[in-house]
Scaffold this active site. Structure first.
Site, mmCIF file in Angstrom:
data_model
loop_
_atom_site.group_PDB
_atom_site.id
_atom_site.type_symbol
_atom_site.label_atom_id
_atom_site.label_comp_id
_atom_site.label_asym_id
_atom_site.label_seq_id
_atom_site.Cartn_x
_atom_site.Cartn_y
_atom_site.Cartn_z
ATOM 1 N N HIS A 241 38.967 -16.749 -10.465
ATOM 2 C CA HIS A 241 39.411 -16.311 -9.136
ATOM 3 C C HIS A 241 38.399 -16.639 -8.028
ATOM 4 O O HIS A 241 38.567 -17.554 -7.268
ATOM 5 C CB HIS A 241 39.682 -14.803 -9.155
ATOM 6 C CG HIS A 241 40.725 -14.364 -10.120
ATOM 7 N ND1 HIS A 241 42.053 -14.733 -10.045
ATOM 8 C CD2 HIS A 241 40.638 -13.554 -11.202
ATOM 9 C CE1 HIS A 241 42.744 -14.162 -11.020
ATOM 10 N NE2 HIS A 241 41.915 -13.444 -11.742
HETATM 11 O O1 RIB Z 1 42.314 -10.235 -8.557
HETATM 12 C C1 RIB Z 1 41.086 -10.874 -8.765
HETATM 13 C C2 RIB Z 1 40.034 -10.285 -7.883
HETATM 14 O O2 RIB Z 1 39.846 -8.920 -8.223
HETATM 15 C C3 RIB Z 1 38.655 -10.943 -8.067
HETATM 16 O O3 RIB Z 1 37.952 -10.889 -6.856
HETATM 17 C C4 RIB Z 1 37.996 -10.075 -9.102
HETATM 18 O O4 RIB Z 1 36.563 -10.063 -8.957
HETATM 19 C C5 RIB Z 1 38.537 -8.719 -8.755
HETATM 20 O O5 RIB Z 1 37.722 -8.185 -7.743
#
Ligand code: RIB
Ligand code: CA
Length: 311
Positions: A241
């Site tokens: 992500h």
């Molecule tokens: O949905 C993914 C996000 O949520 C990323 O930033 C992960 O670190 C969590 O914070």
């Protein structure tokens, strides 16, 4: 020409790979790291950012602690995906470098307003609370900021914390709603694109084989995610992500974007944090750009190359 950048994050195992990649990128002028409560508490995310800074040998970068709770909602957490301490299996230690004086929101305002308009980019890897507070404190901030690259939201992929919402937006939907309405020019890496960027066994092994502490640390985080994603979600390869925000800043051609307008559900409990991504907009005047495609191989090649050149 170096890109001046502030990273706002809630480390967090994927935040960690994004931070370590940025720390290892000489074409980024990393002005500050600001932290926020999210995956784990604000105290732990601030400590974790300092730990990663020490591993990367980047004590030149100040770390500012930020919001301990969302604007309106109760603090959430995602420890099951990041470990109780927020850095997977890594046993935390008290870093040598201190947290900087002042708040995250104050640092964002001060660092951005002290430089030419549009010259400082902001990568947001967690709930948007700090940016919302900064925008409230300085009404001209949105016009003065460079690109705001956010990991958050979901459209065709559905949610990951609820059926309707992605965690960062769900954790503080009010902050997200204020930021999306602020006029900031936003590049948004939602689940639609981060789910295309998978940490496969081969990709993790390539990073693991590198000799640097930054690469070994990132690989350990990816291994932790691989295990918990298999256990909790049943995926063989977990999505990457937060590092997508840094990858876009380094090589925007690795992504395809669509102009849009994004609004956030803040009232309904059922759909709290849902991002309504409307593509039927006047492209010439759009403030929001939704990432629709990613070159996953290119992103991992970039991250692997940077981590191998890091400390
Ligand atoms: O949905 C993914 C996000 O949520 C990323 O930033 C992960 O670190 C969590 O914070
Ligand atoms: Ca995060």
């Amino acid at each position: 020409m170096k890109q001046s950048l502030i990273i706002d994050c809630d480390p967090g195992v994927d935040d960690a790979t994004g931070l370590l990649t940025a720390f290892a990128s000489p074409d980024l002028d990393l002005l500050a790291v600001t932290t926020v409560g999210g995956n784990v508490s604000a105290a732990k995310t601030a400590r974790n950012a300092r730990i990663l800074r020490q591993i990367a040998r980047r004590e030149d970068v100040p770390v500012y602690a930020g919001a301990e709770r969302p604007l309106r909602r109760a603090p959430a957490g995602a420890g099951e995906f990041h470990g109780r301490e927020g850095l997977g299996d890594l046993t935390p230690f008290e870093p040598v470098g201190p947290v900087a004086e002042g708040t995250a929101a104050g640092a964002i305002v001060q660092q951005v307003m002290a430089r030419p308009a549009g010259s400082v980019a902001l990568a947001v890897m967690g709930p948007m609370t700090n940016l919302a507070l900064a925008l409230r404190a300085e009404p001209t901030l949105a016009a003065h900021l460079g690109p705001v690259v956010v990991m958050g939201g979901a459209r065709s992929e559905g949610g990951n914390i609820t059926a309707s919402a992605e965690f960062n937006i769900w954790a503080d939907p009010d902050a997200a709603a204020e930021v999306f309405a602020s006029g900031c020019r936003m590049i948004v890496m939602g689940l639609d694109v981060t789910h295309q960027v998978r940490a496969t066994e081969a990709r993790i092994a390539s990073i693991e084989a590198l000799p640097t502490a930054s690469a070994k640390t990132a690989a350990a985080m990816l291994r932790f995610s691989q295990r918990v994603e298999r256990q909790i979600v049943g995926w063989d390869a977990g999505p990457l992500h937060d590092p997508c925000t840094v990858a876009w800043l380094l090589k925007p051609d690795l992504f395809e974007l669509r102009p849009c307008r994004i609004e956030v559900e803040t009232e309904s409990e059922l759909t709290r944090g849902h991002t309504a991504v409307e593509f039927r907009v006047d492209a010439a005047n759009a403030d929001h750009f939704w990432a629709t495609k990613a070159d996953a191989a290119g992103i991992f090649a970039l991250i692997t190359q940077r981590l191998g050149e890091g400390a």
